[in-house]
Design a protein around this motif. Structure first.
Motif: not given
Length: 94
Positions: A33-35, A56-60, A64-70
């Motif tokens: 992901f970019q943006g 979806l979980p982060r491993r799939i 990144t962890a920060k992007q997943q939280r957002h």
């Protein structure tokens, strides 16, 4: 005192340890992901939820962890406003 013997035994045990290198299998991940992550961008958010409506979980998804939280916060905000469903009702229930 046998204190000095104890140290020498531990050193020999540490030198004999073998640590295997395990290579992980590469999993099919989504495009990195970019943006900006925004709760109003429904097209983007739908890529990161399953057909059932689960995040979806982060491993799939490969974020990144920060992007997943957002991403999780944006999906939850979109659900609260009504832009995304909490569950997908088009799936037949079993």
């Amino acid at each position: 005192m046998t204190f000095s013997n104890r140290i020498s035994k531990n050193k020999t045990l540490q030198s004999q340890r073998i640590i295997p290198i395990i290579q992980r299998k590469s999993q099919s991940k989504l495009i990195p992901f970019q943006g900006t992550i925004d709760y109003k961008n429904i097209v983007l958010l739908r890529k990161f939820i399953t057909s059932e409506g689960k995040i979806l979980p982060r491993r799939i998804n490969g974020l990144t962890a920060k992007q997943q939280r957002h991403m999780a916060k944006a999906i939850k905000n979109a659900r609260m406003i009504g832009l995304l469903p909490f569950i997908n009702k088009s799936q037949p229930s079993q």
